[in-house]
Write a protein that holds these residues in place. Structure first.
Motif, PDB file in Angstrom:
ATOM      1  N   GLN A 161       0.840  -1.207   0.000  1.00 20.54           N
ATOM      2  CA  GLN A 161       0.000   0.000   0.000  1.00 20.54           C
ATOM      3  C   GLN A 161       0.867   1.247   0.000  1.00 20.54           C
ATOM      4  O   GLN A 161       0.613   2.202  -0.728  1.00 20.54           O
ATOM      5  CB  GLN A 161      -0.921   0.010   1.223  1.00 20.54           C
TER       6      GLN A 161
ATOM      7  N   TYR B  68       2.434   1.733  -3.354  1.00 18.39           N
ATOM      8  CA  TYR B  68       1.446   2.202  -4.335  1.00 18.39           C
ATOM      9  C   TYR B  68       1.310   3.727  -4.260  1.00 18.39           C
ATOM     10  O   TYR B  68       1.376   4.417  -5.276  1.00 18.39           O
ATOM     11  CB  TYR B  68       0.104   1.530  -4.065  1.00 18.39           C
ATOM     12  N   LEU B  69       1.164   4.244  -3.048  1.00 17.42           N
ATOM     13  CA  LEU B  69       1.018   5.695  -2.898  1.00 17.42           C
ATOM     14  C   LEU B  69       2.307   6.414  -3.297  1.00 17.42           C
ATOM     15  O   LEU B  69       2.281   7.441  -3.961  1.00 17.42           O
ATOM     16  CB  LEU B  69       0.640   6.046  -1.448  1.00 17.42           C
TER      17      LEU B  69
ATOM     18  N   ILE C  92       3.553  10.443  -3.926  1.00 22.85           N
ATOM     19  CA  ILE C  92       3.200  10.844  -2.567  1.00 22.85           C
ATOM     20  C   ILE C  92       4.309  10.384  -1.623  1.00 22.85           C
ATOM     21  O   ILE C  92       4.662   9.206  -1.603  1.00 22.85           O
ATOM     22  CB  ILE C  92       1.838  10.240  -2.174  1.00 22.85           C
ATOM     23  N   GLY C  93       4.875  11.318  -0.851  1.00 22.47           N
ATOM     24  CA  GLY C  93       6.011  10.997   0.018  1.00 22.47           C
ATOM     25  C   GLY C  93       5.636   9.982   1.086  1.00 22.47           C
ATOM     26  O   GLY C  93       4.459   9.813   1.426  1.00 22.47           O
ATOM     27  N   PHE C  94       6.648   9.332   1.605  1.00 22.87           N
ATOM     28  CA  PHE C  94       6.456   8.263   2.593  1.00 22.87           C
ATOM     29  C   PHE C  94       5.620   8.713   3.793  1.00 22.87           C
ATOM     30  O   PHE C  94       4.638   8.074   4.170  1.00 22.87           O
ATOM     31  CB  PHE C  94       7.847   7.805   3.031  1.00 22.87           C
TER      32      PHE C  94
ATOM     33  N   GLU D  76       3.671  11.327   4.143  1.00 24.16           N
ATOM     34  CA  GLU D  76       2.311  11.711   3.789  1.00 24.16           C
ATOM     35  C   GLU D  76       1.477  10.466   3.497  1.00 24.16           C
ATOM     36  O   GLU D  76       0.289  10.412   3.832  1.00 24.16           O
ATOM     37  CB  GLU D  76       2.320  12.654   2.592  1.00 24.16           C
TER      38      GLU D  76
ATOM     39  N   MET E 200      -1.847   9.700   5.398  1.00 25.27           N
ATOM     40  CA  MET E 200      -3.091   9.553   4.610  1.00 25.27           C
ATOM     41  C   MET E 200      -3.820   8.272   4.993  1.00 25.27           C
ATOM     42  O   MET E 200      -5.042   8.244   5.131  1.00 25.27           O
ATOM     43  CB  MET E 200      -2.745   9.422   3.116  1.00 25.27           C
ATOM     44  N   MET E 201      -3.049   7.200   5.150  1.00 28.15           N
ATOM     45  CA  MET E 201      -3.681   5.918   5.457  1.00 28.15           C
ATOM     46  C   MET E 201      -4.238   5.896   6.875  1.00 28.15           C
ATOM     47  O   MET E 201      -5.313   5.352   7.112  1.00 28.15           O
ATOM     48  CB  MET E 201      -2.689   4.779   5.238  1.00 28.15           C
TER      49      MET E 201
ATOM     50  N   GLY F 154      -7.251   8.090   6.871  1.00 33.12           N
ATOM     51  CA  GLY F 154      -8.308   7.358   6.166  1.00 33.12           C
ATOM     52  C   GLY F 154      -8.947   6.326   7.067  1.00 33.12           C
ATOM     53  O   GLY F 154     -10.166   6.166   7.095  1.00 33.12           O
ATOM     54  N   PHE F 155      -8.105   5.668   7.840  1.00 31.65           N
ATOM     55  CA  PHE F 155      -8.577   4.648   8.787  1.00 31.65           C
ATOM     56  C   PHE F 155      -9.514   5.268   9.829  1.00 31.65           C
ATOM     57  O   PHE F 155     -10.472   4.647  10.285  1.00 31.65           O
ATOM     58  CB  PHE F 155      -7.339   4.037   9.450  1.00 31.65           C
TER      59      PHE F 155
ATOM     60  N   ARG G 169     -11.330   8.042   9.418  1.00 32.94           N
ATOM     61  CA  ARG G 169     -12.258   9.002   8.818  1.00 32.94           C
ATOM     62  C   ARG G 169     -13.673   8.931   9.388  1.00 32.94           C
ATOM     63  O   ARG G 169     -14.303   9.956   9.646  1.00 32.94           O
ATOM     64  CB  ARG G 169     -12.280   8.826   7.305  1.00 32.94           C
TER      65      ARG G 169
END
Lengths: 480, 264
Positions: free
Chosen positions: A429, A432-433, A438-440, A442, A446-447, A450-451, A453
């Protein structure tokens, strides 16, 4: 260095709020006794019903034992080694903010909670509590125009003793549990909110708790009452300086919602968590409970728990009214040696009462993060419904996540659903980002956000972004 | 489109790489110029997917020898995110699901990272929505996919379309598409291939990694490379793919055996 390690390192970020305000403080001697309880009460010039309440609680506390069922490990707390009352000098209740010690205003400025007329947050009224006392409450007059009472609980005891006497201890009785009994005996300050019948509170209410002293316990008490058809959204935030000793924080929060009333209570908890070896940090033992006394009433808890070395906290709803609604949305992030045992209790009493539980635990470092929740359906709760979802995210390979759901139903026509999942941020994952530019850091943040949210969406708008930032901050740091 | 004077975008020289202790790439050579479409074909285990992951910088693969230059810059020194920002794109064979992360927000952050690198201004939510709605047409994708979590619950075809959508937004100079045709039905294949064709310009290049001729019926390659045992064994025009389709991969084994004999 492997990605897994790098992710672990990301979570280590220096604590921003660790400074100490140098201010003259009036403290009483260490230790707890009946005399100390009387002293606190007399310092606050309290009516006799309150002194009786405190003494009853103290005597009950003496008979009780500290609970040990939580999945927490810590050395025994020496209750005689704690100061039970500390207040910045010049604590006579200020008539206006101009009389508040500038050092205190400065402290809250630094914490991002400006109190002065010009700079204060628009549309959020703030009660600022420093160690044992409330130092200022903003927008009081504006709220009063709507009949809303928002002040420190000490002030409420003086100004509205009948309300305090009627509601205090009715949701969390003095003998409810060890820490609640302790709090009832020695509570210092906290907030009081009263929303009269039919009033929708015109602004967000917020209390900001700041521990400053290194050897003082903080025992705040919050009481929120929403009369028939009233509604309010309330938020609390907390920080503390970095000390290499542990400070005890044992708060009690009581919420009462009458017919058709609704209370939304949000917490962003960022007490000092201790260092990477687990030295120092706040012991956070908190009893929070809401009572949906009226039909169609609603109480919603949202918490973002990122701080404290130990968190023991189960914001609960007693769903007494018919068609009443309870909600619990929680994000608990633990890192390094932090331990959290947190969750909720949904006690269904009234028919067709409904509850929702969404819990997101994130464990990093060597921390332990447990969800513990009870869903209880009483014999009269015909058609009651509960939905629970408990998700855990593990960062690194040394953290632990546990889920302890308890379900008790005495009502054959109730529906109880429980879903649980555990996940790990996978290398694929992240890659993929990253492969999209997208930097490590970030990508990780983000994940994680997102978790979380589903929970952040429940926070008042003003604070959702702040919570997201806070989590990102906790996850920020050097990679590699 | 082959133009001998077109600038070289990607130059791979004697590339060796391993995953854990196993050497997979054993000396790959490949030059890609602007405007070209290359296809790398080969059996499972021949090293074609490894090649794509190594070019994108997957941390599980270790480069043990050789060089890769992208527009003259040493690509192997860069983090995966830096490679993406300067215009190297990998379309995944199995795009991962990222629950909770909104597809729209993900696409916006990725697009802005690339734009910042190009010195273009960052797009706010509104400007980005306009752009993404326009780009959705390239892959005939339903805007509803923007509101979902990244790839979560997408069908195989939807995931691949989402990959091409990302390619359309990131505007790469070298797009490496790893088995983009796998798991697609005829219609989805046509849409995905149509998207790739629309995005091809004289300034960019595409490297297709595939098993099958059917993708190459839809996207005509300028060069076809046959990969086996970690090396490019033969290079030809599009007719080489047809030959493979006709004769299968058995002759590749024979050539490999002959090669081994020569070496011995």
């Amino acid at each position: 260095m492997s990605n897994a390690q790098a992710v672990g390192d990301l979570v280590s970020q220096p604590y921003k709020y660790g400074f100490v305000t140098d201010i003259e403080t009036e403290k009483i001697a260490k230790g707890l006794s009946e005399d100390v309880v009387r002293l606190i009460s007399s310092k606050k010039d309290e009516p006799s019903f309150l002194l009786d309440f405190r003494l009853r609680a103290y005597r009950q506390w003496l008979q009780m034992e500290e609970p040990d069922w939580a999945r927490l490990g810590y050395p025994p707390i020496d209750y005689q080694d704690i100061i039970y009352y500390a207040a910045p000098k010049q604590q006579d209740k200020k008539a206006s903010l101009d009389e508040v010690d500038p050092k205190l205003l400065e402290t809250f400025d630094k914490l991002g909670i400006p109190l002065s007329e010009q700079k204060r947050l628009s549309n959020v009224a703030v009660d600022a509590v420093f160690d044992s006392v409330s130092i200022a409450t903003t927008y009081k007059e504006k709220l009063a125009e709507h009949g809303v009472i928002f002040c420190s609980i000490s002030e409420a005891v003086k100004e509205h003793p009948e309300l305090i006497e009627r509601y205090l201890g009715t949701v969390v009785p003095t003998q409810d549990n060890y820490f609640a009994a302790l709090n009832s005996a020695v509570f210092s300050d906290g907030s009081f909110v009263f929303i009269p019948k039919g009033v929708e509170c015109p602004m967000e209410l917020s209390t900001y708790f700041r521990i400053n002293s290194g050897d003082t316990g903080q025992f705040e008490r919050t009481l929120i009452v929403a009369e028939e058809g009233a509604s309010v959204s309330y938020l609390e935030g907390c920080t503390a300086p970095m000390f290499d000793t542990n400070q005890l924080h044992a708060a009690v929060v009581e919420l009462v919602a009458l017919d058709d009333a609704s209370i939304k209570y949000s917490t962003v908890q960022n007490w000092y968590a201790g260092d990477e070896n687990g030295v120092g940090g706040i012991y956070n033992f908190v009893t929070k409970r809401g009572q949906c006394r009226g039909d169609r009433s609603k109480i919603s808890w949202t918490q973002v728990e990122t701080g404290s070395s130990i968190t023991w906290k189960y914001p609960s709803c007693v769903l007494q009214g018919a068609d009443s609604v309870g909600e619990f949305y929680s994000v608990a992030l633990t890192n390094n040696c932090q331990q959290a045992d947190t969750g909720t209790k949904m006690i269904h009493v009234g028919p067709r009462s409904r509850s929702t539980i969404v819990s997101k635990g994130i464990s990093a470092g060597r921390s332990a993060n447990s969800y513990r929740g009870l869903v209880q359906i009483g014999p009269k709760a015909v058609g009651a419904k509960n939905y629970s979802q408990c998700d855990s995210m593990l960062i690194g390979d040394q953290a632990a996540a546990n889920t302890y759901p308890y379900i008790r139903s005495q009502q054959p026509q109730a529906a109880v659903e429980h879903e649980a999942s555990t996940c790990r941020i996978s290398e694929d994952q992240l890659f993929y980002l990253q492969s999209r530019g997208i930097g490590f850091e970030e990508a990780v943040s983000m994940m994680v956000s997102g978790f979380c949210r589903d929970v952040f969406n429940q926070l008042p708008m003003e604070f959702a972004a702040e919570a997201d930032k806070l989590l990102a901050l906790k996850l920020e740091g050097s990679v590699g | 489109m082959i133009r001998p004077d077109a600038p070289v975008l990607l130059e791979i020289r004697d590339l060796h790489a391993r995953v854990e202790a196993k050497e997979i790439l054993k000396g790959v050579n490949l030059t890609i110029r602007a405007g070209e479409v290359h296809a790398v074909m080969g059996r499972n285990g021949s090293g074609k997917s490894t090649l794509s992951k190594v070019l994108a910088g997957h941390p599980a693969y270790t480069v043990t020898g050789g060089t890769v230059h992208y527009r003259g810059e040493n690509l192997l020194e860069l983090d995966p995110e830096q490679r993406a920002r300067i215009g190297v794109f990998l379309g995944f064979q199995y795009p991962v699901e990222i629950p909770g992360v909104s597809n729209l927000e993900f696409l916006r952050v990725a697009t802005n990272a690339r734009r910042a690198q190009k010195g273009e201004e960052e797009l706010d939510t509104f400007a980005f929505e306009d752009l993404v709605r326009d780009r959705l047409k390239v892959v005939q994708m339903d805007p509803a996919f923007l509101d979902r979590s990244v790839n979560e619950g997408f069908s195989g075809g939807e995931k691949k379309r989402n990959e091409i959508l990302q390619m359309a937004l990131l505007d790469p100079l070298v797009a490496i598409l790893d088995e983009t045709d796998s798991g697609l039905d005829i219609d989805a294949l046509r849409i995905v291939a149509g998207g790739v064709n629309q995005l091809a310009t004289p300034d960019n290049a595409t490297l297709l990694i595939t098993h099958y001729q059917r993708l190459l019926d839809a996207i005509t390659p300028d060069y076809v490379h046959v990969m086996a045992a970690g090396r490019i064994l033969r290079t030809g025009g599009k007719e080489l793919a047809l030959e493979l389709e006709e004769r299968g991969y058995d002759w590749v084994d024979q050539e490999l055996a002959a090669l081994a004999g020569e070496v011995a």
